[in-house]
Design an enzyme around this catalytic site. Sequence first.
Site, PDB file in Angstrom:
ATOM      1  N   SER A 137      -6.013 -12.542   0.295  1.00 32.74           N
ATOM      2  CA  SER A 137      -5.941 -12.940  -1.026  1.00 32.74           C
ATOM      3  C   SER A 137      -5.060 -11.834  -1.802  1.00 32.74           C
ATOM      4  O   SER A 137      -5.152 -10.901  -2.144  1.00 32.74           O
ATOM      5  CB  SER A 137      -6.400 -14.026  -1.268  1.00 32.74           C
ATOM      6  N   TYR A 150     -15.261 -13.178  -5.327  1.00 37.03           N
ATOM      7  CA  TYR A 150     -13.726 -13.492  -4.014  1.00 37.03           C
ATOM      8  C   TYR A 150     -12.892 -12.464  -4.041  1.00 37.03           C
ATOM      9  O   TYR A 150     -12.820 -11.870  -3.029  1.00 37.03           O
ATOM     10  CB  TYR A 150     -13.339 -14.731  -4.954  1.00 37.03           C
TER      11      TYR A 150
END
Lengths: 245, 440
Positions: A137, A150
Amino acid sequence: MTRPAVLILGGRSDIGLAIARRFAADGHPIQLAARDAAGLEADRRDIELRHRVAVSLHDFDVLDTGSHAALLDGLPALPGIAVCVVGLMGEQAESERDPLAAARVMRSNYEGPALILAELANRFEARGSGTLVGVSSVAGERGRRKNYVYGSAKAGFTAFLSGLRNRLAGKGVHVVTVLPGFVATRMTAGMDLPAKLTAAPEEVAASVERAVARARDVVYVRPVWALVMGIIRAIPESRFKRMDI
Amino acid sequence: MMLSGWGRFPRQECRTSRPRDEAELRAALAQGGAIARGNGRSYGDSALSPRNTVDMRGWSRMLDFEPDTGRLVAEAGVVLGDVVAAFLPRGWFPSVTPGTKFVTLGGMIAADVHGKNHHRDGSFGAFVDWIDVMGPDGEVTRCSRDESPDLFHWTLGGMGLTGVILRAAFRLRRVESAWIRQTMVPAPGLDAAIDAMEAARDSTYSVAWIDCLSRGEALGRSLVMLGEHAAWDDLDRTRRDAPFVIPERRRLRVPMDLPSVVLGGASLRAFNALYYRNGARKRGESLVDWDGFFYPLDAIHDWNRIYGRRGFAQFQCVLPLDASRHGMRALLRAISDAGTGSFLAVLKRLGPGGAGMSFPMEGYTLALDFPVTEANLRLLDGLDRIVLDHGGRFYLAKDSRMTRATLRRADPRADLFQRLRQELRMTPSFASAQSERLGL
């Protein structure tokens, strides 16, 4: 001509299924690995009916790292291509409060995905061929207050993929890092995402397939994200720490 | 979210949800006033509910196929073009197809669509074996000709107003190739067009493109197109090697809303005249591929934008057989006198009607588009009256502006359907902007 099988780790997610369909349309047999794999029976039938390829289902829990080797042993064949789309966004606030919740996010985005790809990497290396794809990501490119738990796990995963690619270069095994920006999925349903920065799962799938075919190293699903993250990375930390982005 | 049908008229702000499974769908239905929406290919407000529009495109899995019978079980959001893509290479084609392949299975059932073979084979519903419908209380009922036959009967053509269609089983037909043997018969006037279609009752497919702006002797001049699936024997040697492969089509896109002058009366009249003359030169037999034969407009993406920002209203009626010649002449005269209408108008022979609120009845159907203007809306009211005078009725999947009174004069089934919906508590659980307008 028989095409190599494609293993999808995280086969229930919108992105995982989109990638499976994309490769199936090109004639690749598919192995879908996910928790409660039996629940994917309708998807298995759909892909088989549309594309006339074999699709097998495999129970897979990314956090149960002790079972990874057994999962791979149980596949109908060692795949030619393995794509890991496993991930868990979690709630940043909850991760700040509850160490167990934070650990779950860290393990689901870094430890689990890295270890299953490590296991595959050894087997691909022994065979001398294969492609590993890690869907990481852009959140891993700089820690931000809104999602750094995250993001830090994704940063770890991105670094792991980079090292793995380095190790396997020249050994016949290629490693692709895919960096989607926002993707319109179940995980992001209800979030107010900017349309120009948000990809459909099918776009992610197309970019994975292209990256595998062309043996690309790192790909942004939407090129605009390379620019966005370039700018975000260039902001000096003394300024960045006071920003709210 | 601002939504409209394919005609882009009317547009309404609608609360939408996109449920993934039965539990999520049940939760969405609990809000009441729900209508399921597929690919948005109905023309008017059939798939709009300001309170609760349920996007079913996520339900797009094919579930089972029996290679002996050609029966496919699929979820409601499966797109017809995907069915063709998956099964034509295996020698199967939809038994009935509307004029676009971008419709969903749920939409085809809800509108009980018909195709160019209606005069011979009936509508889509004739090939549906069963339907799973989620009712007002969230219960799923499998209905067929034997189980819950009333629900089955009214769900076909019921415009989604009997519940949400979840999945269905329907039969495909065997074909030997991807090609159609087309016969083009130019018809210089309406009578000749109808004569040609009556003479071709045995053809599998028949349809006429009709020049809706021709006048006098030429009123209703048409290009009648007949078609048969080409057998393997009908193909030349190169095509026999790959009977299901057709050349890639060029895709066009309408990049913006065209200003209304482009489709003004003069250019429209010229276009229609040219189209007729061109087509008439191609009389006789030729081999055309399935995509061009069944879906000529699908090659032009967003063609609905050519009518400009205000959108268009499609008009489709059917007149009983004995009133067809007289009634069609009256309709065409009114359209031609107004000097408006579309570059693609279609005339077709229909066979006997079928289920519930299903549109077809034995006779002739006429379909064409009108850009939305005050004058055209008045013209459409006039056309409605002509249809009523001739005992005809209207296609709900095309309608966007008919009145409650017109529907009831045209179709005695409307009151029956409305009562049934109340008795079975389908009202107010299921409603669309159209059902509210028409009092269904």
